[in-house]
Design an enzyme around this catalytic site. Sequence first.
Site: not given
Length: 278
Positions: A65, A103
């Site tokens: 990530k 997110d």
Amino acid sequence: MKRAFVIGDPIKHSRSPVIHQHWISQHGLDARYEAIHVKPSELGNFMALVRHGDFAGGNVTLPHKETIKTLLTKITSTARAIGAINTIYRDKDGGDLAGDNTDAYGFSANLDDHAPKWRDGTKALILGAGGAARAIVYAMVDVGYTDIVIVNRTAEKADSLAKEFGKACRASSFDQLPTELPEADCLVNTTSLGMNGQPSLEIDLSSAQSNLVVNDIVYAPLETALLEQARKRGMIPVDGLGMLLHQAVPGFERWFGEQPVVDAELRDLVISDLNGDR
Ligand code: ATR
């Protein structure tokens, strides 16, 4: 055929294929979404393959990530602020690969779905100061919360996260919860406490307002002890599964050009997958 991926190491546990394959069939698309095991040493080669046209884009999970940033041409301001990429897509202007983080969007959309009044709140208590907390603090600042209290076992991590996200944020500790709770509009657990196989999260919500929105980003189990307590006290419990489902929406739209919906059918499908019924 359009293709999208989720890459990680390990990757077997990812629920993303269930979500995206469901939407692909629902929309009758000639498309495929696949989980691909990519080790850190293989990331550069894999991204070269992506760049040369094999994929419309995809998702990125641990441990890539952060490291993937150097292999992209553009990073959205949201992903830069959160410090992690979970979605890759082709920029409209050309074949360039861009990275985003969805997110915060997933978190907000989940609360919009199940506790729309959360947007009227001003004070939030965020438990934890890891990667998930960063996206959630970002969302809280974005929505306009003015007192975002980050509560973490390791004080330094809460301090540095609070400093980074500006004047609406401050750090506190678990000891201070009884004094912080009465004014709070929203409480979010971003720690792994309460997850199957992890220690439980022991918090007494008795001093909180009866309309407190309590969100746990843990979704296995779906009803954690924290959410059970909130439900029994007549508060507004919101489980973490919706965040997982909603964070997938922007990627699907970008890769396949269709707006997918998060509905009960999808939720039930992922729940049965989590339960191993597939
Ligand atoms: P994620 O990316 O899911 O947020 P993470 O970055 O590893 O995962 O963060 C985990 C969070 O859970 C941290 O805030 C961690 O607290 P510390 O910073 O003190 O490590 C919190 N956490 C994990 N286990 C915990 C425990 N047993 N008690 C209290 N907090 C815990």
